[in-house]
Design a protein around this motif. Structure first.
Motif, mmCIF file in Angstrom:
data_model
loop_
_atom_site.group_PDB
_atom_site.id
_atom_site.type_symbol
_atom_site.label_atom_id
_atom_site.label_comp_id
_atom_site.label_asym_id
_atom_site.label_seq_id
_atom_site.Cartn_x
_atom_site.Cartn_y
_atom_site.Cartn_z
ATOM 1 N N GLU A 165 -0.510 6.727 12.668
ATOM 2 C CA GLU A 165 -0.065 7.785 11.755
ATOM 3 C C GLU A 165 1.013 7.263 10.804
ATOM 4 O O GLU A 165 0.964 7.510 9.601
ATOM 5 N N LEU A 166 1.979 6.535 11.345
ATOM 6 C CA LEU A 166 3.033 5.984 10.500
ATOM 7 C C LEU A 166 2.478 4.910 9.564
ATOM 8 O O LEU A 166 2.816 4.878 8.371
ATOM 9 N N GLY A 167 1.624 4.037 10.101
ATOM 10 C CA GLY A 167 1.021 3.005 9.265
ATOM 11 C C GLY A 167 0.176 3.597 8.150
ATOM 12 O O GLY A 167 0.203 3.116 7.011
ATOM 13 N N GLY A 168 -0.571 4.646 8.465
ATOM 14 C CA GLY A 168 -1.381 5.304 7.452
ATOM 15 C C GLY A 168 -0.549 5.930 6.356
ATOM 16 O O GLY A 168 -0.926 5.894 5.173
ATOM 17 N N ALA A 169 0.599 6.503 6.719
ATOM 18 C CA ALA A 169 1.478 7.118 5.723
ATOM 19 C C ALA A 169 2.044 6.071 4.764
ATOM 20 O O ALA A 169 2.102 6.291 3.545
ATOM 21 N N VAL A 170 2.459 4.945 5.309
ATOM 22 C CA VAL A 170 2.977 3.862 4.467
ATOM 23 C C VAL A 170 1.880 3.337 3.544
ATOM 24 O O VAL A 170 2.105 3.091 2.353
ATOM 25 N N ALA A 171 0.656 3.203 4.099
ATOM 26 C CA ALA A 171 -0.450 2.665 3.309
ATOM 27 C C ALA A 171 -0.826 3.591 2.162
ATOM 28 O O ALA A 171 -0.990 3.156 1.016
ATOM 29 N N ILE A 172 -0.967 4.869 2.452
ATOM 30 C CA ILE A 172 -1.433 5.802 1.419
ATOM 31 C C ILE A 172 -0.375 6.026 0.341
ATOM 32 O O ILE A 172 -0.694 6.279 -0.823
ATOM 33 N N SER A 173 0.908 5.921 0.701
ATOM 34 C CA SER A 173 1.961 6.124 -0.289
ATOM 35 C C SER A 173 2.100 4.942 -1.232
ATOM 36 O O SER A 173 2.827 5.013 -2.231
ATOM 37 N N ALA A 174 1.380 3.828 -0.952
ATOM 38 C CA ALA A 174 1.386 2.689 -1.875
ATOM 39 C C ALA A 174 0.812 3.071 -3.234
ATOM 40 O O ALA A 174 1.045 2.380 -4.232
ATOM 41 N N SER A 175 0.076 4.178 -3.278
ATOM 42 C CA SER A 175 -0.467 4.651 -4.559
ATOM 43 C C SER A 175 0.640 4.936 -5.557
ATOM 44 O O SER A 175 0.453 4.755 -6.766
ATOM 45 N N ALA A 176 1.801 5.373 -5.072
ATOM 46 C CA ALA A 176 2.920 5.658 -5.975
ATOM 47 C C ALA A 176 3.340 4.403 -6.727
ATOM 48 O O ALA A 176 3.535 4.416 -7.949
ATOM 49 N N ALA A 177 3.489 3.288 -5.996
ATOM 50 C CA ALA A 177 3.898 2.027 -6.624
ATOM 51 C C ALA A 177 2.825 1.512 -7.574
ATOM 52 O O ALA A 177 3.126 1.032 -8.680
ATOM 53 N N ALA A 178 1.558 1.603 -7.152
ATOM 54 C CA ALA A 178 0.465 1.095 -7.976
ATOM 55 C C ALA A 178 0.353 1.871 -9.291
ATOM 56 O O ALA A 178 0.209 1.278 -10.372
ATOM 57 N N ILE A 179 0.434 3.187 -9.217
ATOM 58 C CA ILE A 179 0.345 4.010 -10.427
ATOM 59 C C ILE A 179 1.550 3.765 -11.331
ATOM 60 O O ILE A 179 1.419 3.714 -12.566
ATOM 61 N N ALA A 180 2.724 3.601 -10.725
ATOM 62 C CA ALA A 180 3.932 3.333 -11.511
ATOM 63 C C ALA A 180 3.811 2.003 -12.251
ATOM 64 O O ALA A 180 4.171 1.891 -13.434
ATOM 65 N N LEU A 181 3.306 0.977 -11.575
ATOM 66 C CA LEU A 181 3.112 -0.332 -12.217
ATOM 67 C C LEU A 181 2.098 -0.232 -13.356
ATOM 68 O O LEU A 181 2.287 -0.814 -14.432
#
Length: 299
Positions: A165-181
């Protein structure tokens, strides 16, 4: 001779019918062995995630990042992320089915959804690469091991454990960094945005798990969610001091800390699981609004 032959034929015919009736009675009276019932699974449960909180975890970083760093490539990354999120459930159903009861109809339905959602993922990936190249997608490369761990636990029917659950949350929130870049933000700013949602999602997961145990009268821990929420406040404050997070987000994290303190206290209002989930959506919305408003106002 003809009389004898005729009588023999009648005797044989009578014996045959007697045997047929006896066999028919045996088959009728013989206990039938029932095959084990195969549990049916609704199409919606094959296609869509059963964890309702996952939808909030999906859209919070996407909405915030698109709002402050909009770009065509960012929209494609959002489509890609949604496709990847949707693939998980039918893929899990398919693999578990093949390893277990092997119900062909269920497996076929799951595979149809895997292919459909996989096409959405592929379309988003292609659009992102064509419009912005591979660099904005690097944050996803960092979290591939976490996504792999989550899928392993899913296939083992242990997806409810804290680690996936924690790993999945970290993984899915990577979208924020990708979209920002993709929207032109610097790496420090993009990673700062990602860190905000990592802090928000991890503290939320730990709080909700312990709150549900508390409401069910089961053994629980108040320390882990309170420590996680306190760390979230401190982490966002540190980011804000370096100009990597709006100061307004600190206020949002303080609200989350307050809800954890009150929600795990003796004086809390008792809630059902659905109501707890609804409130988490509200708190997530507060966090997203704090990021957006803080970004545009400089607060």
């Amino acid at each position: 001779m003809q009389i004898i032959s005729h009588r023999s034929h009648n005797v044989s015919h009578g014996v045959f019918h007697s045997f047929a009736r006896a066999y028919s009675s045996y088959v009728t009276l013989k206990p039938q062995v029932k095959k084990p019932a195969v549990p049916k699974l609704k199409t919606s449960k094959i296609a869509l995630p059963t964890e309702h909180g996952g939808w909030g975890f999906l859209f919070e970083p996407i909405v915030a990042a698109v709002a402050i760093a909009f770009s065509t490539a960012g929209m494609w990354i959002a489509v890609m992320t949604i496709g990847a999120f949707l693939v998980r459930q039918p893929l899990k159903v398919f693999v578990i089915d093949r390893l277990g009861m092997r119900v062909n109809e269920r497996a076929l339905t799951a595979m149809y959804f895997v292919l459909g959602f996989g096409a959405i993922f592929a379309l988003g990936l292609a659009g992102a690469v064509v419009t912005a190249g591979w660099e904005p997608l690097l944050p996803f490369a960092f979290v591939l091991p976490l996504a792999a761990i989550q899928m392993y636990f899913d296939f083992s029917r242990q997806g409810r454990h804290i680690l996936p659950e924690l790993g999945g949350a970290v993984a899915i929130s990577a979208s924020a960094a990708a979209i920002a870049l993709a929207g032109g933000m610097s790496w420090p700013a993009a990673l700062g945005l990602w860190a905000i949602f990592v802090a928000r999602l991890i503290s939320s997961i730990l709080y909700v798990r312990e709150r549900l145990l508390l409401e069910k009268g089961k053994p629980h821990s108040k320390n882990s969610p309170l420590i996680a929420n306190t760390i979230a406040v401190a982490a966002v404050a540190a980011l804000a001091s370096f100009g990597l997070a709006p100061a307004l987000v600190i206020f949002a994290m303080l609200i989350l800390l307050g809800r954890a303190i009150e929600g795990l206290s003796i004086n809390r209002r008792k809630m059902k699981a659905m109501k707890i989930g609804i409130f988490e959506v509200i708190y997530g919305t507060i966090t997203v609004l704090a990021v957006i408003i803080g970004h545009y106002t400089g607060i």
